[in-house]
Motif scaffolding. Sequence first.
Motif, PDB file in Angstrom:
ATOM      1  N   PHE A 156       0.851  -1.183   0.000  1.00 58.25           N
ATOM      2  CA  PHE A 156       0.000   0.000   0.000  1.00 58.25           C
ATOM      3  C   PHE A 156       0.889   1.237   0.000  1.00 58.25           C
ATOM      4  CE2 PHE A 156      -2.749  -3.210   1.812  1.00 58.25           C
ATOM      5  CZ  PHE A 156      -4.000  -2.912   1.290  1.00 58.25           C
ATOM      6  N   MET A 157       0.352   2.323  -0.530  1.00 60.79           N
ATOM      7  CA  MET A 157       1.104   3.566  -0.510  1.00 60.79           C
ATOM      8  C   MET A 157       1.184   4.120   0.907  1.00 60.79           C
ATOM      9  SD  MET A 157       2.044   3.981  -3.592  1.00 60.79           S
ATOM     10  CE  MET A 157       2.640   5.685  -3.555  1.00 60.79           C
ATOM     11  N   ALA A 158       2.217   4.899   1.157  1.00 56.60           N
ATOM     12  CA  ALA A 158       2.369   5.544   2.462  1.00 56.60           C
ATOM     13  C   ALA A 158       1.105   6.331   2.808  1.00 56.60           C
ATOM     14  CB  ALA A 158       3.582   6.461   2.459  1.00 56.60           C
ATOM     15  N   SER A 159       0.681   6.261   4.070  1.00 55.42           N
ATOM     16  CA  SER A 159      -0.563   6.926   4.473  1.00 55.42           C
ATOM     17  C   SER A 159      -0.564   7.176   5.974  1.00 55.42           C
ATOM     18  CB  SER A 159      -1.769   6.060   4.095  1.00 55.42           C
ATOM     19  OG  SER A 159      -2.955   6.603   4.620  1.00 55.42           O
ATOM     20  N   LYS A 160      -1.144   8.311   6.350  1.00 58.53           N
ATOM     21  CA  LYS A 160      -1.332   8.628   7.764  1.00 58.53           C
ATOM     22  C   LYS A 160      -2.778   8.413   8.202  1.00 58.53           C
ATOM     23  CE  LYS A 160       2.372  12.083   7.914  1.00 58.53           C
ATOM     24  NZ  LYS A 160       2.733  13.492   8.254  1.00 58.53           N
ATOM     25  N   THR A 161      -3.649   8.010   7.272  1.00 56.21           N
ATOM     26  CA  THR A 161      -5.075   7.882   7.584  1.00 56.21           C
ATOM     27  C   THR A 161      -5.640   6.490   7.293  1.00 56.21           C
ATOM     28  OG1 THR A 161      -5.674   8.701   5.384  1.00 56.21           O
ATOM     29  CG2 THR A 161      -5.487  10.330   7.155  1.00 56.21           C
ATOM     30  N   CYS A 162      -4.872   5.614   6.684  1.00 59.77           N
ATOM     31  CA  CYS A 162      -5.369   4.276   6.335  1.00 59.77           C
ATOM     32  C   CYS A 162      -5.634   3.457   7.597  1.00 59.77           C
ATOM     33  CB  CYS A 162      -4.353   3.558   5.452  1.00 59.77           C
ATOM     34  SG  CYS A 162      -4.840   1.888   4.975  1.00 59.77           S
ATOM     35  N   ARG A 206     -15.341  -7.838  14.641  1.00 55.60           N
ATOM     36  CA  ARG A 206     -14.626  -6.807  13.888  1.00 55.60           C
ATOM     37  C   ARG A 206     -13.248  -6.583  14.501  1.00 55.60           C
ATOM     38  NH1 ARG A 206     -18.177  -3.377  14.076  1.00 55.60           N
ATOM     39  NH2 ARG A 206     -18.866  -2.991  11.926  1.00 55.60           N
ATOM     40  N   GLY A 207     -12.232  -6.487  13.642  1.00 54.21           N
ATOM     41  CA  GLY A 207     -10.884  -6.151  14.081  1.00 54.21           C
ATOM     42  C   GLY A 207     -10.340  -5.020  13.225  1.00 54.21           C
ATOM     43  N   LEU A 208      -9.373  -4.300  13.735  1.00 57.42           N
ATOM     44  CA  LEU A 208      -8.737  -3.231  12.953  1.00 57.42           C
ATOM     45  C   LEU A 208      -7.340  -2.967  13.483  1.00 57.42           C
ATOM     46  CD1 LEU A 208      -8.899  -0.452  14.887  1.00 57.42           C
ATOM     47  CD2 LEU A 208     -11.262  -0.509  14.151  1.00 57.42           C
ATOM     48  N   LEU A 209      -6.547  -2.300  12.663  1.00 52.75           N
ATOM     49  CA  LEU A 209      -5.204  -1.891  13.052  1.00 52.75           C
ATOM     50  C   LEU A 209      -5.218  -0.420  13.407  1.00 52.75           C
ATOM     51  CD1 LEU A 209      -2.888  -3.715  10.469  1.00 52.75           C
ATOM     52  CD2 LEU A 209      -3.526  -4.430  12.784  1.00 52.75           C
ATOM     53  N   ASP A 210      -4.995  -0.136  14.674  1.00 47.38           N
ATOM     54  CA  ASP A 210      -4.997   1.245  15.153  1.00 47.38           C
ATOM     55  C   ASP A 210      -3.617   1.885  14.976  1.00 47.38           C
ATOM     56  OD1 ASP A 210      -7.673   1.454  16.050  1.00 47.38           O
ATOM     57  OD2 ASP A 210      -7.174   0.289  17.831  1.00 47.38           O
ATOM     58  N   ASN A 211      -3.628   3.197  15.000  1.00 44.45           N
ATOM     59  CA  ASN A 211      -2.382   3.982  15.056  1.00 44.45           C
ATOM     60  C   ASN A 211      -1.423   3.637  13.917  1.00 44.45           C
ATOM     61  OD1 ASN A 211      -3.305   5.114  17.538  1.00 44.45           O
ATOM     62  ND2 ASN A 211      -2.546   3.301  18.618  1.00 44.45           N
ATOM     63  N   LEU A 212      -1.966   3.426  12.739  1.00 44.95           N
ATOM     64  CA  LEU A 212      -1.123   3.117  11.592  1.00 44.95           C
ATOM     65  C   LEU A 212      -0.760   4.411  10.861  1.00 44.95           C
ATOM     66  CD1 LEU A 212       0.262   1.196   9.687  1.00 44.95           C
ATOM     67  CD2 LEU A 212      -1.925   0.795   8.540  1.00 44.95           C
ATOM     68  N   VAL A 213       0.444   4.879  11.098  1.00 43.40           N
ATOM     69  CA  VAL A 213       0.972   6.053  10.409  1.00 43.40           C
ATOM     70  C   VAL A 213       2.186   5.589   9.626  1.00 43.40           C
ATOM     71  CG1 VAL A 213       1.928   8.367  10.654  1.00 43.40           C
ATOM     72  CG2 VAL A 213       0.142   7.588  12.232  1.00 43.40           C
ATOM     73  N   ALA A 214       1.968   5.307   8.359  1.00 45.89           N
ATOM     74  CA  ALA A 214       3.030   4.741   7.521  1.00 45.89           C
ATOM     75  C   ALA A 214       3.666   5.832   6.675  1.00 45.89           C
ATOM     76  CB  ALA A 214       2.458   3.641   6.640  1.00 45.89           C
ATOM     77  N   LEU A 215       4.930   6.074   6.879  1.00 44.47           N
ATOM     78  CA  LEU A 215       5.646   7.105   6.138  1.00 44.47           C
ATOM     79  C   LEU A 215       6.218   6.576   4.829  1.00 44.47           C
ATOM     80  CD1 LEU A 215       7.552   8.769   9.114  1.00 44.47           C
ATOM     81  CD2 LEU A 215       5.302   9.347   8.179  1.00 44.47           C
TER      82      LEU A 215
END
Length: 230
Positions: A156-162, A206-215
Amino acid sequence: HQNKFQIEFVREPAVNYDAGLALNDVQFSSCAVGNREERCPNEDEFFHCQFTKVCIPIYKLCDLADDCGDASDEDPAYCASHDYKLFNFETQSPYTDLFKQDPTADIVWEVGRGEDSVAVAPRFDHTNFDQYSRFLYLPLDKGQPGTKARIISKPFMASKTCTPKFFYHMYGLELGTLQVWARYEDGSQVGDNFVRTVSELNVWRRGLLDNLVALHPFEIVVEGSIGLKS
């Protein structure tokens, strides 16, 4: 279930009736029940369902679950226009166009359906809540304790909101461990690690990945490991 439904309790008639029948404390788990609202208190945090007029949290949008009760939160046009990417396992490609098996893992995730009646797999899927649709499951009967299966997504592309979201099913004894995390191309982890190790009723959660800030570009790893055999 993706459409309206009713619950009915039926007692079959008997020739000789010599016992009582009673019901009490009926519970509904993960049901889209809410109060109609003229408007939501904060449009940045809530979505106003089109027909039921219920307000649901934004994080429940476009996750292949009808939280509104009218499916307006899963409208394909809305989800596409807001840049949501949805994947299930109904395509001809067994792991969708998103995932591939990790060849270094011990065993592979398998595609199943409820009607297959596999002892170590659910009897229904999450997408359509029936026994005919597909899901991935960990073949607990094909390995020893600690044996692992792993799938890895395309980058995936870098993202601060994904925010990657998914549904999982863990029910039974000595299941092992489910882990989901994001990592950079060099293998270093980014964001939180989602981990589950215990049985959580016969439902999809439901599951999710929190705090994902990928530079930098990143990939999602889904790993299941077999637990101790009882």
